[in-house]
Design an enzyme around this catalytic site. Sequence first.
Site, PDB file in Angstrom:
ATOM      1  N   SER A  66       0.823  -1.216   0.000  1.00  0.00           N
ATOM      2  CA  SER A  66       0.000   0.000   0.000  1.00  0.00           C
ATOM      3  C   SER A  66       0.855   1.264   0.000  1.00  0.00           C
ATOM      4  O   SER A  66       1.991   1.263   0.464  1.00  0.00           O
ATOM      5  CB  SER A  66      -0.915   0.020   1.224  1.00  0.00           C
TER       6      SER A  66
HETATM    7  N1  SAH Z   1      -0.306  -5.436   4.028  1.00  0.00           N
HETATM    8  C1  SAH Z   1       0.443  -5.666   2.805  1.00  0.00           C
HETATM    9  C2  SAH Z   1      -0.344  -5.289   1.577  1.00  0.00           C
HETATM   10  C3  SAH Z   1      -0.986  -6.479   1.076  1.00  0.00           C
HETATM   11  S1  SAH Z   1      -1.751  -6.525  -0.484  1.00  0.00           S
HETATM   12  C4  SAH Z   1       1.786  -4.987   2.815  1.00  0.00           C
HETATM   13  O1  SAH Z   1       2.102  -4.276   3.780  1.00  0.00           O
HETATM   14  O2  SAH Z   1       2.543  -5.193   1.864  1.00  0.00           O
HETATM   15  C5  SAH Z   1      -3.027  -7.658  -0.013  1.00  0.00           C
HETATM   16  C6  SAH Z   1      -2.579  -9.049   0.298  1.00  0.00           C
HETATM   17  O3  SAH Z   1      -3.709  -9.774   0.743  1.00  0.00           O
HETATM   18  C7  SAH Z   1      -2.017  -9.821  -0.900  1.00  0.00           C
HETATM   19  O4  SAH Z   1      -0.750 -10.284  -0.600  1.00  0.00           O
HETATM   20  C8  SAH Z   1      -3.006 -10.972  -1.078  1.00  0.00           C
HETATM   21  O5  SAH Z   1      -2.413 -12.182  -1.505  1.00  0.00           O
HETATM   22  C9  SAH Z   1      -3.573 -11.095   0.334  1.00  0.00           C
HETATM   23  N2  SAH Z   1      -4.865 -11.773   0.433  1.00  0.00           N
HETATM   24  C10 SAH Z   1      -5.938 -11.673  -0.353  1.00  0.00           C
HETATM   25  N3  SAH Z   1      -6.943 -12.438   0.119  1.00  0.00           N
HETATM   26  C11 SAH Z   1      -6.483 -13.037   1.253  1.00  0.00           C
HETATM   27  C12 SAH Z   1      -7.042 -13.940   2.210  1.00  0.00           C
HETATM   28  N4  SAH Z   1      -8.294 -14.413   2.122  1.00  0.00           N
HETATM   29  N5  SAH Z   1      -6.277 -14.326   3.233  1.00  0.00           N
HETATM   30  C13 SAH Z   1      -4.999 -13.889   3.377  1.00  0.00           C
HETATM   31  N6  SAH Z   1      -4.418 -13.034   2.508  1.00  0.00           N
HETATM   32  C14 SAH Z   1      -5.155 -12.610   1.464  1.00  0.00           C
END
Ligand code: SAH
Length: 218
Positions: A66
């Site tokens: 993000s």
């Molecule tokens: N917090 C992260 C940003 C993540 S982007 C950072 O600091 O970099 C969102 C993430 O959520 C992705 O890696 C994606 O694979 C994950 N995601 C999506 N659906 C999910 C689920 N049901 N359970 C766990 N992770 C999930």
Amino acid sequence: MVLSLSSFTINRERMIQEQLLARGIEDVRVLEVMRQTPRHIFVEDALKEQAYGDFPMPIGCGQTISQPYIVALMTEALELQGHEKVLEVGTGSGYQAVVLAQLCARVYTVERVELLMNRARRLFDRLRCHNISSRLDDGTIGWPAEAPFDRIIVTAAGPQVPAPLLEQLADPGRLIMPVGSRSEQMLQVVELIQGELRVHDITPVRFVDLIGAHGWAD
Ligand code: SAH
């Protein structure tokens, strides 16, 4: 005396001033932690120079880290005091988890993509973040064995707050998540106080999909 500051340190300070302070982030603990956390190690080598820019960035597997302002806004909205157990759904690069780990007692972070989880785990070790527990799973079902959580942060967007996460929220507790369609969402804060849920909107956002049993279909 020659003062040698790396370009990363300078870019990071500029990020704090121009993206966070200028837009109203006030929590001094959040500002200090983001001033200290090396965001550039969470992106691939070719993108390091841009790691403090005012935008989200690709981290592989179609996912993103993000924008710094959104990380700050969501972290500030959690109103952490230091004693909390925090559940994060969507570990991604691991950056948000490392920011949280410096502001609460323990972070429980869940990711569904193995490659991202493995990479994030290596960074947790490298930064000696020993108060992060991580799990490869569908985070929309929460982490029942470790519930309840004082705070829950979902960093991917879904059509509604997954019911298991509301069940695993402590009382008093606070959850933040982008909720809406696949193309645009509202960042929502859900507060649980004496058995009552209150929801308020923070700002419109665009996040990657929350995929799982209580999110979008793959
Ligand atoms: N917090 C992260 C940003 C993540 S982007 C950072 O600091 O970099 C969102 C993430 O959520 C992705 O890696 C994606 O694979 C994950 N995601 C999506 N659906 C999910 C689920 N049901 N359970 C766990 N992770 C999930």
